[in-house]
Design a protein around this motif. Structure first.
Motif, PDB file in Angstrom:
ATOM      1  N   ILE A  56     150.861  12.110  91.977  1.00 29.38           N
ATOM      2  CA  ILE A  56     151.892  12.260  91.231  1.00 29.38           C
ATOM      3  C   ILE A  56     152.604  11.127  90.502  1.00 29.38           C
ATOM      4  CG2 ILE A  56     152.555  14.501  92.093  1.00 29.38           C
ATOM      5  CD1 ILE A  56     154.616  13.325  93.630  1.00 29.38           C
ATOM      6  N   PHE A  57     151.973   9.670  91.275  1.00 29.21           N
ATOM      7  CA  PHE A  57     152.499   8.617  90.770  1.00 29.21           C
ATOM      8  C   PHE A  57     151.420   7.437  91.442  1.00 29.21           C
ATOM      9  CE2 PHE A  57     154.386   4.546  92.028  1.00 29.21           C
ATOM     10  CZ  PHE A  57     154.869   4.244  90.856  1.00 29.21           C
ATOM     11  N   ILE A  58     151.275   6.385  90.456  1.00 25.11           N
ATOM     12  CA  ILE A  58     150.447   5.212  90.961  1.00 25.11           C
ATOM     13  C   ILE A  58     151.042   4.158  90.041  1.00 25.11           C
ATOM     14  CG2 ILE A  58     148.026   4.481  91.476  1.00 25.11           C
ATOM     15  CD1 ILE A  58     147.115   7.137  90.233  1.00 25.11           C
ATOM     16  N   ASN A  59     151.036   3.049  90.752  1.00 22.91           N
ATOM     17  CA  ASN A  59     151.708   1.735  90.291  1.00 22.91           C
ATOM     18  C   ASN A  59     150.497   1.217  89.472  1.00 22.91           C
ATOM     19  OD1 ASN A  59     150.035   0.361  92.216  1.00 22.91           O
ATOM     20  ND2 ASN A  59     151.555  -0.785  92.769  1.00 22.91           N
ATOM     21  N   HIS A  60     150.777   0.091  88.816  1.00 16.08           N
ATOM     22  CA  HIS A  60     149.931  -0.568  87.847  1.00 16.08           C
ATOM     23  C   HIS A  60     148.604  -1.245  88.668  1.00 16.08           C
ATOM     24  CE1 HIS A  60     153.076  -0.876  84.617  1.00 16.08           C
ATOM     25  NE2 HIS A  60     152.773   0.221  84.668  1.00 16.08           N
ATOM     26  N   GLN A  61     148.954  -1.486  90.091  1.00  9.15           N
ATOM     27  CA  GLN A  61     147.877  -2.436  90.624  1.00  9.15           C
ATOM     28  C   GLN A  61     146.522  -1.383  90.680  1.00  9.15           C
ATOM     29  OE1 GLN A  61     148.521  -5.406  91.217  1.00  9.15           O
ATOM     30  NE2 GLN A  61     146.500  -5.985  92.418  1.00  9.15           N
ATOM     31  N   TRP A  62     146.827  -0.053  90.694  1.00 10.31           N
ATOM     32  CA  TRP A  62     145.600   0.802  90.683  1.00 10.31           C
ATOM     33  C   TRP A  62     144.581   0.423  89.705  1.00 10.31           C
ATOM     34  CZ3 TRP A  62     143.635   4.587  93.667  1.00 10.31           C
ATOM     35  CH2 TRP A  62     142.822   5.368  93.101  1.00 10.31           C
ATOM     36  N   GLU A  63     144.879   0.242  88.626  1.00  8.55           N
ATOM     37  CA  GLU A  63     143.894  -0.124  87.511  1.00  8.55           C
ATOM     38  C   GLU A  63     143.316  -1.593  87.805  1.00  8.55           C
ATOM     39  OE1 GLU A  63     145.670   0.120  83.533  1.00  8.55           O
ATOM     40  OE2 GLU A  63     146.013   2.225  83.619  1.00  8.55           O
ATOM     41  N   ALA A  64     143.924  -2.348  88.220  1.00  9.42           N
ATOM     42  CA  ALA A  64     143.540  -3.874  88.451  1.00  9.42           C
ATOM     43  C   ALA A  64     142.576  -3.739  89.515  1.00  9.42           C
ATOM     44  CB  ALA A  64     144.892  -4.560  88.704  1.00  9.42           C
ATOM     45  N   GLY A  96     140.005   0.168  88.642  1.00 10.04           N
ATOM     46  CA  GLY A  96     139.560   0.082  87.247  1.00 10.04           C
ATOM     47  C   GLY A  96     139.848   1.450  86.692  1.00 10.04           C
ATOM     48  N   HIS A  97     140.128   2.404  87.323  1.00  9.29           N
ATOM     49  CA  HIS A  97     140.653   3.609  86.971  1.00  9.29           C
ATOM     50  C   HIS A  97     141.634   3.531  86.112  1.00  9.29           C
ATOM     51  CE1 HIS A  97     137.202   5.471  88.996  1.00  9.29           C
ATOM     52  NE2 HIS A  97     137.785   5.044  90.112  1.00  9.29           N
ATOM     53  N   LYS A  98     141.947   4.474  85.080  1.00 10.77           N
ATOM     54  CA  LYS A  98     143.147   4.485  84.211  1.00 10.77           C
ATOM     55  C   LYS A  98     143.964   5.422  84.816  1.00 10.77           C
ATOM     56  CE  LYS A  98     142.348   1.847  80.408  1.00 10.77           C
ATOM     57  NZ  LYS A  98     143.155   0.868  80.181  1.00 10.77           N
ATOM     58  N   ILE A  99     145.174   4.876  84.909  1.00 13.84           N
ATOM     59  CA  ILE A  99     146.582   5.680  85.702  1.00 13.84           C
ATOM     60  C   ILE A  99     146.505   7.257  84.932  1.00 13.84           C
ATOM     61  CG2 ILE A  99     148.887   5.901  86.277  1.00 13.84           C
ATOM     62  CD1 ILE A  99     148.871   2.987  86.376  1.00 13.84           C
ATOM     63  N   THR A 112     144.751  14.452  89.668  1.00 15.56           N
ATOM     64  CA  THR A 112     143.635  14.359  90.433  1.00 15.56           C
ATOM     65  C   THR A 112     143.951  14.021  91.977  1.00 15.56           C
ATOM     66  OG1 THR A 112     142.963  12.339  90.139  1.00 15.56           O
ATOM     67  CG2 THR A 112     142.298  13.675  88.527  1.00 15.56           C
ATOM     68  N   SER A 113     142.852  14.428  92.922  1.00 12.51           N
ATOM     69  CA  SER A 113     143.137  14.122  94.353  1.00 12.51           C
ATOM     70  C   SER A 113     142.861  12.787  94.535  1.00 12.51           C
ATOM     71  CB  SER A 113     142.013  14.913  95.138  1.00 12.51           C
ATOM     72  OG  SER A 113     142.264  14.716  96.446  1.00 12.51           O
ATOM     73  N   ILE A 114     143.629  12.118  95.420  1.00 13.53           N
ATOM     74  CA  ILE A 114     143.504  10.897  95.803  1.00 13.53           C
ATOM     75  C   ILE A 114     142.129  10.566  96.589  1.00 13.53           C
ATOM     76  CG2 ILE A 114     144.674  10.942  97.858  1.00 13.53           C
ATOM     77  CD1 ILE A 114     144.444   7.707  95.949  1.00 13.53           C
ATOM     78  N   PHE A 115     141.826  11.843  97.313  1.00 11.87           N
ATOM     79  CA  PHE A 115     140.653  11.740  98.204  1.00 11.87           C
ATOM     80  C   PHE A 115     139.423  11.803  97.633  1.00 11.87           C
ATOM     81  CE2 PHE A 115     143.990  14.334 100.689  1.00 11.87           C
ATOM     82  CZ  PHE A 115     144.273  13.101 101.485  1.00 11.87           C
ATOM     83  N   ASN A 116     139.292  11.941  96.095  1.00 10.26           N
ATOM     84  CA  ASN A 116     138.295  11.841  95.210  1.00 10.26           C
ATOM     85  C   ASN A 116     137.751  10.299  95.182  1.00 10.26           C
ATOM     86  OD1 ASN A 116     138.346  14.337  94.935  1.00 10.26           O
ATOM     87  ND2 ASN A 116     139.385  14.374  92.951  1.00 10.26           N
TER      88      ASN A 116
END
Length: 792
Positions: free
Chosen positions: A332-340, A343-346, A352-356
């Motif tokens: 339900i929330f991800i910070n910008h470092q996820w993409e860095a 490589g996935h777009k927020i 989707t499930s984090i466990f994927n």
């Protein structure tokens, strides 16, 4: 009774004058205890525990010198009165309780009293405001004291006075608390009152109106203009418009928030409101209103907004991935470092499930979060990037609440530890190599934290120190370093902390309590940021090297001392022998001349010449005797022969033999105590000692009154004082008195060898005694001997 009256007087005086109740009670029992001849005086205070039961607490205590104090002893606090049958009833009825411990039928009470060595006791109750507050105790640990009725009554009166003081203190505290509460309420209130008469334009402000702006009533006038000038320029038009609309019935209320200028120059946030009062004709007459200081609330709102912005900025700029999911794991929330990092777009990942995106993660661990909501789970997992590359990450999960929906959510972080894991694997290999080397070297190797705590010790530890490696882990080296070396080692360690390698030498206490000398090489351990994280030391036992060095130094010192002694002897001997020989030679020539040139030479002149020759021969004889004796002592050939004899007779014979015919006619005055027992001593050594000291007394006091010798018999030793009233010894030279061949600066005209005092000191020490000299120049000199009666 005088001491009792004095005690009561002092106690009452303290109760009246001491403002602090604790100091008053302690001072009271101190005054009582120190004056009425008891061993201990104390106060027990009644308290109600959580179960509503009255218990006794040992609060105050006075003990006479030598008596054992029990203040703070857990055995004397926390008991109920049920443990002491018969004690509560008389005391709670304001009756004293006293007697002898041995006569007590309460075994528990008797055991506690005997534990404190108490023989007799007196307890007198303290009542405060008709309530049983506690009691004073008086203990006699030496006598089975029978308390007199008048003593009991007098001490009961003191307890009554303590109760009055306690009640007075309670009343004062209650009053202070009430006043403090009122004062707190007034100061913490944010409200202020104001009133504006529209017709007369008169304004009246309450105290708090001025107070919240930092003013007193007298500093500003009660006028409309005062209010108007304090409004923030940006708020002025809006507030005045709001006021006019309300007066003109264009709005149905007058309220809002405005900024008013404080005396300090800053602005405070004020919430205002007012009620319009009209006269009988419906004309607005006055407005009564309030001001509430809401600066704290407004400032918190501003700060909260600022923090929210900072939080968003912080979360989106952290090096870690921050995410939130529902309880199913859906994002339900991800910070910008996820993409860095991934490589996935927020926007493509939300919902989707984090466990994927995780591999090697045990989803069953999530169940622990549900069964233990306050728990946090942490594990290493692999994050699957968009390009299917896998990197190691540290994932931390915990249960939290969604503030907006108040529903449980999962909050987590993922930290990129890919480099750390790879480095860790390499480090484990290096660590194994290091341990192998460290455990197979003869040096004692350790690793320490910055504070010195030992984290690793090699196998050589047990061989060198007696401690196993396990026994040293989590200890600090300062536990084993000799106390005299600790400060020096700490200073050197400070240099190591400055990244300077050091070699330290210190004494280390082995497991068998013996000390060895260690030579330790230290260096710092740095992390990847070049910051110090600990120290590594390598030590070896150098006790044999230190011992050899000390032996060499001792030998050098002995050689130096012997060289100086020889030099002094040669100087002294050449001078001391040359002078008498010159005198003898010149007088022999003079005598021959007299004989050859004068057939009628006078007998007196011949006798004067022969007397000079005789004196110089005696001087040389004395010098040779001293040198022979000194040489015998230095060569360890001097034997001590102990025999029993009467010291008084010995002294009489010594003076009769050696000092009964002084040329100037003076006699030594003998002052001695009667003592019929024999002493054990060496007569020859004691003769040498006294001959040197008494000779000095005559030699250095020519022209003064008779010297004195005093003999005193102490408990385990006898004392001899030889006193003269001659030239004395300069204060700065006393430290050299017992050096070989040393002579004072004021003795140049007096003949001597410089060996007398050193011989006296050496012989005195052979007899297990001591010698000391006290002197004032041109006044008095006292040489004191202390020698035991028996020689071991």
């Amino acid at each position: 009774m005088n001491h009792l009256l004095k005690a009561i007087s002092e106690a009452n005086n303290i109760l009246l004058k001491e403002s602090d109740i604790h100091k008053a009670l302690q001072g009271c029992i101190t005054a009582l205890g120190s004056n009425i001849l008891i061993d201990r005086c104390y106060i027990f205070k009644n308290e109600i525990n959580n179960e509503g039961v009255t218990i006794l607490n040992y609060e105050y205590e006075w003990c006479k010198p030598g008596a054992i104090p029990f203040i703070g002893s857990p055995e004397l606090s926390g008991h109920t009165y049920e443990a002491f049958p018969g004690l509560y009833e008389p005391l709670s009825n304001n009756l004293p309780f006293y007697g002898l411990v041995k006569e007590s039928t309460n075994e528990f009470f008797k055991e506690i009293m005997e534990m404190q060595d108490i023989k007799a006791y007196l307890f007198t109750p303290i009542f405060s405001n008709n309530s049983f507050w506690g009691w004073i105790g008086f203990d006699d640990c030496e006598n089975e004291r029978i308390w007199l009725e008048e003593e009991v009554n007098a001490l009961h009166t003191v307890a009554h006075n303590i109760g009055l003081r306690l009640n007075q203190n309670k009343v004062r505290l209650d009053l202070e608390n009430t006043l403090n509460e009122l004062d707190f309420y007034m100061k913490s209130s944010k409200q202020a009152k104001w009133e504006w008469n529209i017709i007369t334009n008169k304004v009246k402000f309450s105290y708090n109106w001025f107070g919240m702006l930092g003013y007193s009533d007298e500093e500003l006038p009660h006028t409309f203009e005062t209010w108007e000038t304090k409004i923030h320029p940006e708020d002025l038009d809006a507030v005045k418009s709001n006021l006019n609309n309300y007066i003109n019935n264009q709005s149905d209320k007058y309220e809002g928030i405005v900024r008013l200028q404080h005396k300090s120059g800053n602005y405070v946030w004020i919430k205002y409101s007012g009620i319009l009062i009209e006269n009988d004709f419906g004309i607005p007459e006055r407005i009564i209103g309030t001001h509430i200081d809401i600066s704290e609330i407004k400032n918190k709102e501003i700060e909260l907004a600022k923090q929210r912005n900072e939080y968003d900025h912080l979360v989106n700029n952290l090096a870690e991935i921050i995410f939130k999911t529902d309880l199913e794991g859906n994002l339900i929330f991800i910070n910008h470092q996820w993409e860095a990092i991934s490589g996935h777009k927020i926007e493509n990942c939300i919902g989707t499930s984090i466990f994927n995106y995780l591999e090697n993660f045990n989803i069953s661990d999530i169940n622990e979060l549900f069964t233990h909501p306050n728990k946090t789970i942490s594990t290493e997992t692999q994050l699957i990037k968009k390009n299917n590359e896998k990197i190691w990450g540290l994932i931390i999960l915990s249960i939290d609440f969604n503030v907006s929906t108040n529903e449980k959510i999962i909050i987590g972080t993922i930290t990129d530890i890919n480099d750390t894991v790879n480095f860790k694997n390499q480090l484990e290999i290096s660590e194994q190599k290091y341990r192998f080397i460290a455990n197979n070297t003869s040096d004692f190797i350790m690793q320490h934290l910055i504070d010195g705590t030992i984290t690793y010790a090699s196998n050589a530890a047990e061989k060198i120190t007696g401690y196993t490696a396990e026994e040293l882990i989590n200890k600090t080296p300062y536990q084993f370093i000799h106390p005299e070396d600790v400060e020096r080692v700490q200073k050197q360690n400070a240099k190591i902390a400055e990244n300077k390698n050091e070699i330290l030498t210190f004494r280390f206490k082995k497991k068998d309590e013996n000390y060895i000398w260690l030579e330790t090489y230290s260096k710092t351990i740095l992390d990847s940021n070049n910051e110090i994280v600990g120290f590594q030391t390598s030590s070896r036992d150098i006790s044999k090297r230190i011992e050899d060095k000390e032996n060499i130094q001792q030998a050098l010192n002995k050689e130096k001392e012997l060289s100086e002694l020889k030099s002094g002897f040669v100087t002294m001997a050449s001078h001391q022998f040359r002078t008498p020989l010159s005198v003898i030679f010149s007088n022999v020539e003079l005598l021959n001349h007299k004989i050859n040139t004068n057939n009628t030479y006078q007998k007196e002149e011949i006798e004067r010449i022969t007397s000079r020759i005789s004196n110089e021969v005696n001087r040389m004889t004395e010098l040779m005797n001293n040198i022979l004796v000194f040489g015998a002592y230095e060569s360890k050939n001097l034997k001590v022969e102990i025999k029993e004899f009467n010291l008084n007779h010995f002294i009489d014979n010594l003076i009769e033999t050696y000092f009964n015919n002084e040329k100037d006619g003076r006699k030594i005055i003998v002052e001695k105590e009667d003592y019929n027992k024999n002493i054990q001593c060496d007569e020859s050594l004691l003769t040498h000692i006294l001959n040197n000291l008494i000779s000095n007394a005559f030699k250095y006091s020519v022209g003064s009154k008779n010297p004195i010798i005093k003999i005193n018999y102490l408990e385990s030793q006898f004392k001899i004082d030889i006193i003269d009233f001659g030239i004395g010894i300069p204060e700065l030279e006393t430290k050299h008195l017992f050096q070989s061949f040393y002579r004072g600066s004021n003795t140049s005209t007096i003949k001597g060898s410089g060996l007398g005092l050193i011989i006296a000191k050496q012989f005195t020490e052979l007899l297990n005694g001591s010698i000391s000299i006290d002197s004032k120049v041109n006044e008095i000199t006292t040489a004191t001997l202390l020698i035991p009666y028996k020689q071991n």
